[in-house]
Scaffold this active site. Structure first.
Site, PDB file in Angstrom:
ATOM      1  N   SER A 128     -49.808 -27.402  42.057  1.00  0.00           N
ATOM      2  CA  SER A 128     -49.502 -26.482  43.147  1.00  0.00           C
ATOM      3  C   SER A 128     -50.016 -26.970  44.494  1.00  0.00           C
ATOM      4  CB  SER A 128     -50.086 -25.102  42.847  1.00  0.00           C
ATOM      5  OG  SER A 128     -49.572 -24.584  41.650  1.00  0.00           O
ATOM      6  N   HIS A 179     -54.248 -24.185  46.950  1.00  0.00           N
ATOM      7  CA  HIS A 179     -52.986 -23.978  47.665  1.00  0.00           C
ATOM      8  C   HIS A 179     -53.175 -24.178  49.169  1.00  0.00           C
ATOM      9  CE1 HIS A 179     -50.639 -21.461  44.461  1.00  0.00           C
ATOM     10  NE2 HIS A 179     -51.214 -22.528  43.950  1.00  0.00           N
TER      11      HIS A 179
END
Length: 252
Positions: A128, A179
């Protein structure tokens, strides 16, 4: 740009880095979670990012989590995002720059997690951070390299960007720092890797495969002779993809 019209064979030829990354995601998932070989379990045990172990000198854990996933749904979601948004950027940057950007963003995401998160035994894995690095490059384009991306695709990127941030802060079991720092890493490296970049063009990748040593066989007008009904529905396809992302996020 984000609507895939290539055949499976063409996709493998045109976007080899994205293809290899997606294949690696599922290969490792099958090896670790399905077949459950002993050495595969060791790969996962030694590859997961754990702050305490990194502090003790196991610095490879800043890299290896990029390729590991916590189950099929996790690998599927990240691979779907990579297939949707990675190909255009791979063509625009070239294979080497795309690999550098992807690894840089992923490592920055893992490094940010290590530095900022105070939990010694905090464990994380997944691509991610690197995928948010792709978003970071696109956001930089939207803000500072407008000639590389048209208005329609800019709007799509900003919607996905906002949606991604929303899911990051609302879904459970998310490495929020990974993230955010991955996004920052992609945005930070964008000025360097976008130098000499050109806008995405499907004709460019097709032409590259159509040139022989004797003559140029690519005819850019030949596609105009065919009916391409998908163009009429391209917008619907893109928004359907966004809806699927939302549904997957809610379900999993």
């Amino acid at each position: 740009m984000f609507v895939r019209t290539e055949s499976f064979k063409e996709f493998l030829k045109f976007y080899p880095v994205v293809s290899i990354l997606v294949g690696l995601h599922f290969f490792l998932w099958i090896l670790i979670d399905v077949l459950q070989f002993g050495f595969a379990q060791d790969i996962e045990r030694l590859g997961v990012g754990v702050n305490l172990f990194i502090l003790q000198g196991e610095y490879w854990r800043l890299v290896t989590p990029i390729f590991l996933h916590a189950g099929f749904a996790h690998a599927l979601f990240n691979s779907f995002s990579l297939v949707l948004f990675g190909p255009a950027l791979e063509q625009m940057l070239g294979k080497v720059k795309f690999i550098i950007m992807y690894l840089f963003a992923g490592i920055i995401g893992n490094l940010g997690t290590f530095v900022v998160n105070p939990e010694a035994y905090y464990a994380h894995l997944g691509a991610s951070g690197a995928i948010f690095g792709i978003f970071g490059v696109y956001v930089y384009m939207v803000l500072y390299r407008k000639h590389l991306i048209d208005q329609a695709n800019s709007q799509i990127i900003m919607v996905i960007f906002i949606l991604g941030l929303f899911m990051t802060f609302t879904r459970p079991n998310i490495n929020v720092l990974g993230h955010l720092f991955g996004l920052i890493g992609g945005f930070a490296i964008a000025p360097a890797i976008l130098k000499n970049a050109r806008p995405f063009s499907i004709w460019q990748v097709r032409a590259r495969r159509s040139v022989s040593s004797d003559e140029i066989t690519f005819n850019p007008n030949r596609w105009n002779k065919r009916s391409v009904p998908w163009k009429k529905f391209a917008g619907y396809v893109i928004w359907a993809a966004i809806a699927i992302l939302v549904i997957i996020a809610v379900v999993f």
